[in-house]
Write an enzyme that holds these catalytic residues in place. Structure first.
Site, PDB file in Angstrom:
ATOM      1  N   SER A  57      17.522 -45.181 -30.557  1.00 21.36           N
ATOM      2  CA  SER A  57      16.782 -44.385 -31.528  1.00 21.36           C
ATOM      3  C   SER A  57      16.106 -45.350 -32.495  1.00 21.36           C
ATOM      4  CB  SER A  57      17.742 -43.446 -32.279  1.00 21.36           C
ATOM      5  OG  SER A  57      17.061 -42.677 -33.252  1.00 21.36           O
TER       6      SER A  57
ATOM      7  N   GLN B 236      14.769 -42.001 -29.562  1.00 24.10           N
ATOM      8  CA  GLN B 236      14.574 -40.917 -30.531  1.00 24.10           C
ATOM      9  C   GLN B 236      13.770 -41.467 -31.710  1.00 24.10           C
ATOM     10  OE1 GLN B 236      17.586 -38.477 -33.234  1.00 24.10           O
ATOM     11  NE2 GLN B 236      17.785 -37.851 -31.089  1.00 24.10           N
TER      12      GLN B 236
ATOM     13  N   ASP C   8      22.329 -32.467 -30.371  1.00 25.03           N
ATOM     14  CA  ASP C   8      22.207 -33.847 -30.836  1.00 25.03           C
ATOM     15  C   ASP C   8      23.044 -34.086 -32.090  1.00 25.03           C
ATOM     16  OD1 ASP C   8      20.915 -36.529 -31.107  1.00 25.03           O
ATOM     17  OD2 ASP C   8      20.082 -35.611 -32.916  1.00 25.03           O
TER      18      ASP C   8
ATOM     19  N   THR D 186      16.980 -26.497 -37.421  1.00 21.02           N
ATOM     20  CA  THR D 186      17.237 -25.208 -38.052  1.00 21.02           C
ATOM     21  C   THR D 186      18.598 -24.642 -37.662  1.00 21.02           C
ATOM     22  OG1 THR D 186      16.388 -22.965 -38.421  1.00 21.02           O
ATOM     23  CG2 THR D 186      16.106 -23.889 -36.212  1.00 21.02           C
TER      24      THR D 186
ATOM     25  N   SER E  19      12.627 -34.584 -36.836  1.00 15.11           N
ATOM     26  CA  SER E  19      11.888 -34.128 -38.024  1.00 15.11           C
ATOM     27  C   SER E  19      10.512 -33.579 -37.648  1.00 15.11           C
ATOM     28  CB  SER E  19      11.745 -35.272 -39.036  1.00 15.11           C
ATOM     29  OG  SER E  19      13.001 -35.715 -39.486  1.00 15.11           O
TER      30      SER E  19
ATOM     31  N   TYR F 104      26.605 -37.854 -39.452  1.00 13.83           N
ATOM     32  CA  TYR F 104      26.160 -36.569 -39.984  1.00 13.83           C
ATOM     33  C   TYR F 104      27.298 -35.894 -40.734  1.00 13.83           C
ATOM     34  CZ  TYR F 104      21.885 -36.824 -37.129  1.00 13.83           C
ATOM     35  OH  TYR F 104      20.685 -37.194 -36.574  1.00 13.83           O
TER      36      TYR F 104
END
Length: 306
Positions: free
Chosen positions: A148, A170, A45, A272, A216, A50
């Site tokens: 989202s 999302q 994703d 992660t 999250s 980002y």
């Protein structure tokens, strides 16, 4: 790896989020791609914002050096946020197409498997979104579409013009961020938890076969931090630790199992970049908590049912 269904496609219940990959070098990112693939996680994703675009660029460079890997992966990106001196949202045809074409160049691929509209544009014109989606689909640049952070009415407004199925929504969802659940649970009470802030989007998505992607999953608040190991969530962590021992996994794995125990056909986006955490998270996707354990965790997170 547990599979869930998006549209008519089976996909892994765990998605690798890419917001934090900007600090990885090429070799480390390639190792993460391979480790996730070995675990059954082939869904990645992205978003155009980002790292200011660097996360897509870094991923594209790593992927370019792994011949044949692109066809083994499901790539998703999001568009619609224009950062700057102040945040601006933009669902215009020109911006959507420009964003997708930029993402494709950065990712060094000819297509996105999924494109999501990142956050609602308050000036949205569904006709422009429809024109952008039609063009991107006809050119083979985007195969599937979704949103989202959208409410049911915002999705319904899009559907007045957009002909492609909106297959994904999302949304932020975790043991310490349970707004998707709280309002229906407190119906006919005067508790503030009974105030619906999302128009029961969880039930809407279930009714309309829209897959919720939980982002999250280990966080509380928006960007405040994780509840795992946080002394402010001592009761919750005590239950997480006990169940982690029972099921031979990690606290993160139980947090994932809690989300996937819900019958809404959801996916979990994990951010992660530590490959050592992957086995516990993946195992969590295979665990089916009992109804009692699910409610115990919900209560331990500070929720008091009427």
């Amino acid at each position: 790896m547990k599979l869930v269904t998006i549209g008519n496609r089976n996909v892994p219940a765990i998605i690798q989020g890419c917001m934090r990959i900007g600090n990885l070098d090429t070799k480390s990112l390639q190792n993460l791609i391979e480790k996730q693939l070995e675990s059954g996680v082939n869904f990645w994703d992205h978003a155009d914002i980002y790292g200011g675009g660097t996360c897509e660029t870094i991923f594209g460079e790593a992927l370019h050096q792994m011949p044949g890997m692109r066809d083994k992966l499901i790539l998703q990106s999001k568009c619609g946020i224009r950062p700057g001196a102040f945040t601006c949202y933009d669902f215009s045809k020109a911006h959507i197409i420009r964003s997708v074409e930029t993402s494709l160049r950065r990712l060094q691929t000819d297509r996105l498997d999924y494109l999501l509209l990142h956050r609602p544009d308050l000036l949205m014109e569904p006709e422009e979104v429809a024109e952008a989606f039609d063009q991107l689909e006809s050119q083979g640049k985007v195969l599937h579409f979704g949103v989202s952070n959208h409410t049911p009415s915002q999705i319904e407004l899009l559907k007045t013009c957009v002909k492609q199925p909106l297959e994904i929504n999302q949304l932020q969802f975790s043991l310490a961020h349970t707004l998707l659940l709280d309002a229906p649970a407190y119906l006919n009470t005067t508790d503030s938890h009974g105030i619906s802030r999302d128009a029961n989007v969880l039930d809407y998505c279930r009714q309309n076969h829209i897959t919720i992607q939980c982002y999250s999953p280990f966080q509380y608040g928006v960007f405040e931090g994780t509840f795992i190991g946080n002394p402010d969530y001592a009761q919750l962590n005590a239950v997480l630790t006990r169940l982690a021992k029972k099921y031979d996994t990690t606290e993160n794995g139980i947090a994932v199992a809690w989300l996937l125990r819900h019958p809404a056909n959801m996916q979990v986006v994990v951010g992660t970049t530590n490959a050592a955490r992957i086995p516990g998270i993946v195992k969590g996707a295979e665990i089916t908590l009992t109804r009692e354990e699910w409610y115990e965790l919900y209560a331990a997170a500070g929720n008091k049912l009427p």
